[in-house]
Design a protein around this motif. Structure first.
Motif, PDB file in Angstrom:
ATOM      1  N   UNK A 113       7.765   9.260 -19.867  1.00  0.00           N
ATOM      2  CA  UNK A 113       6.664   9.096 -18.901  1.00  0.00           C
ATOM      3  C   UNK A 113       7.060   9.649 -17.523  1.00  0.00           C
ATOM      4  N   UNK A 114       8.252   9.290 -17.059  1.00  0.00           N
ATOM      5  CA  UNK A 114       8.612   9.607 -15.666  1.00  0.00           C
ATOM      6  C   UNK A 114       9.192  11.007 -15.458  1.00  0.00           C
ATOM      7  N   UNK A 153       6.803  13.992 -18.816  1.00  0.00           N
ATOM      8  CA  UNK A 153       5.346  14.162 -18.732  1.00  0.00           C
ATOM      9  C   UNK A 153       4.917  15.076 -17.585  1.00  0.00           C
ATOM     10  N   UNK A 154       5.561  15.022 -16.420  1.00  0.00           N
ATOM     11  CA  UNK A 154       5.174  15.988 -15.381  1.00  0.00           C
ATOM     12  C   UNK A 154       5.245  17.433 -15.870  1.00  0.00           C
ATOM     13  N   UNK A 155       6.216  17.716 -16.749  1.00  0.00           N
ATOM     14  CA  UNK A 155       6.311  19.077 -17.304  1.00  0.00           C
ATOM     15  C   UNK A 155       5.091  19.402 -18.164  1.00  0.00           C
ATOM     16  N   UNK A 166      11.086   8.569  -6.415  1.00  0.00           N
ATOM     17  CA  UNK A 166      11.378   7.240  -5.851  1.00  0.00           C
ATOM     18  C   UNK A 166      12.677   7.343  -5.064  1.00  0.00           C
ATOM     19  N   UNK A 167      12.834   6.497  -4.046  1.00  0.00           N
ATOM     20  CA  UNK A 167      14.139   6.493  -3.365  1.00  0.00           C
ATOM     21  C   UNK A 167      15.229   5.995  -4.317  1.00  0.00           C
ATOM     22  N   UNK A 168      14.813   5.325  -5.389  1.00  0.00           N
ATOM     23  CA  UNK A 168      15.800   4.894  -6.394  1.00  0.00           C
ATOM     24  C   UNK A 168      16.543   6.072  -7.004  1.00  0.00           C
ATOM     25  N   UNK A 169      15.932   7.249  -6.942  1.00  0.00           N
ATOM     26  CA  UNK A 169      16.572   8.453  -7.485  1.00  0.00           C
ATOM     27  C   UNK A 169      17.767   8.873  -6.650  1.00  0.00           C
ATOM     28  N   UNK A 188      13.891   9.039 -12.502  1.00  0.00           N
ATOM     29  CA  UNK A 188      13.354   9.647 -11.276  1.00  0.00           C
ATOM     30  C   UNK A 188      14.347  10.665 -10.705  1.00  0.00           C
ATOM     31  N   UNK A 189      15.649  10.439 -10.902  1.00  0.00           N
ATOM     32  CA  UNK A 189      16.645  11.439 -10.480  1.00  0.00           C
ATOM     33  C   UNK A 189      16.456  12.718 -11.287  1.00  0.00           C
ATOM     34  N   UNK A 190      16.165  12.566 -12.573  1.00  0.00           N
ATOM     35  CA  UNK A 190      15.885  13.750 -13.405  1.00  0.00           C
ATOM     36  C   UNK A 190      14.658  14.486 -12.867  1.00  0.00           C
TER      37      UNK A 190
END
Ligand SMILES: NC(=O)c1ccc[n+]([C@@H]2O[C@H](COP(=O)([O-])OP(=O)(O)OC[C@H]3O[C@@H](n4cnc5c(N)ncnc54)[C@H](OP(=O)(O)O)[C@@H]3O)[C@@H](O)[C@H]2O)c1
Length: 264
Positions: A122-123, A126-128, A152-155, A169-171
């Motif tokens: 999903x995170x 899916x954007x791809x 996210x800043x979590x990335x 989110x880092x990916x």
């Protein structure tokens, strides 16, 4: 009108039925864009579109808003939504990959691999799917397209409890930079990394302790969906026409933290 002018531009916003996606769809439409927002459920998407349309009834120059069903992981949904946008307006200029999920809590090594794969699907993946569909439908064919991925800043940091989400989110941040290399000059690709924002997804991070959550930021409050929408609009607008492959942190300073000399 607003700070931005998206007159005659067409935008697709995934996950627009509430939260950050809703606020983004609202701002883009208020600024003249014809917006196609999605949700997993047709009813939720249609209700959100109707609500924004009603809100903007007296706004001169506002664009149209259409709500469509579309699970972000389904390529056929992405193709159908992007095709519907082009069929209705003749173009596609902006894609906001906003839909996200966070069902895996706890130590990363304890997580069910199938759930981890789902979070990444999903995170990160899916954007791809939506970028491929948007390009196939003609994104960037008229003027340079703009793709904005919501990270996210979590990335950007290590954190206990939501390590799977943060890794996904880092990916997405890395993919954003790679895509910027590959898709220019046809499209710009950037990301926005929100801090804690008042939405359903992040309730565990603020709902029963908002004052404590707000106190971790120099600006003394948690974010509102409109704070993120503004950053997305900037990255979608011509005012950022020489910006690609970058990540815009929008967190009230949560990443830098507070100081004992604050306000002095
Ligand atoms: N809130 C925060 O503090 C925060 C911080 C950093 C990053 N973010 C990111 O910001 C983005 C938006 O989150 P939010 O906080 O606004 O969450 P939210 O209020 O829970 O909204 C999520 C939206 O995504 C849709 N959605 C969820 N799963 C979907 C799927 N598989 N396919 C299609 N649509 C889906 C939801 O609609 P349906 O349920 O109707 O399908 C809803 O419209 C996410 O990528 C999130 O990771 C949020």
């Amino acid at each position: 009108m607003t700070t931005y002018d998206f007159t005659d531009r067409t935008a697709v916003v995934t996950g627009g039925s509430r939260g950050i996606g809703y606020a983004t769809a609202h701002l883009l439409a208020a600024s003249g864009a014809n917006v196609f927002l999605t949700s997993r459920m047709a009813e939720a998407a249609e209700e959100a579109a109707a609500q924004i349309t009603a809100d903007l009834a007296d706004t001169t120059g506002a664009g149209t808003v259409t709500g469509l069903a579309g699970h972000v992981a389904h390529p056929e949904a992405a193709a159908a939504v992007c095709a519907a946008a082009v069929e209705a307006t003749g173009r596609l200029d902006i894609l906001v990959n906003n839909a996200g999920t966070n069902p895996a809590y706890g130590p990363v090594a304890d997580q069910d691999p199938a759930l981890v794969a789902k979070v990444f699907e999903i995170n990160s993946t899916s954007p791809l799917v939506w970028i491929r569909a948007a390009l196939d439908a003609g994104l960037g064919a008229e003027t340079t397209g703009s793709i904005v991925n919501i990270a996210s800043i979590g990335a950007l940091t290590m954190e206990d409890g939501i390590g799977v989400y943060n890794s996904s989110k880092a990916a997405l941040l890395h993919l954003t930079k790679q895509l910027a290399r590959e898709l220019g000059p046809r499209a710009r690709v950037n990301s926005v990394a929100p801090g804690v924002v008042r939405t359903r997804l992040s309730e565990a991070l603020w709902k029963d302790h908002e004052d404590a959550a707000a106190a971790t930021s120099p600006l003394g409050r948690i974010g509102e969906p409109a704070d993120i929408a503004d950053a997305v609009a900037f990255l979608a607008a011509p005012s950022s026409s020489w910006i690609t492959g970058t990540n815009l942190v929008v967190d009230g300073g949560q990443l830098v933290g507070t100081s004992s000399i604050s306000g002095k």
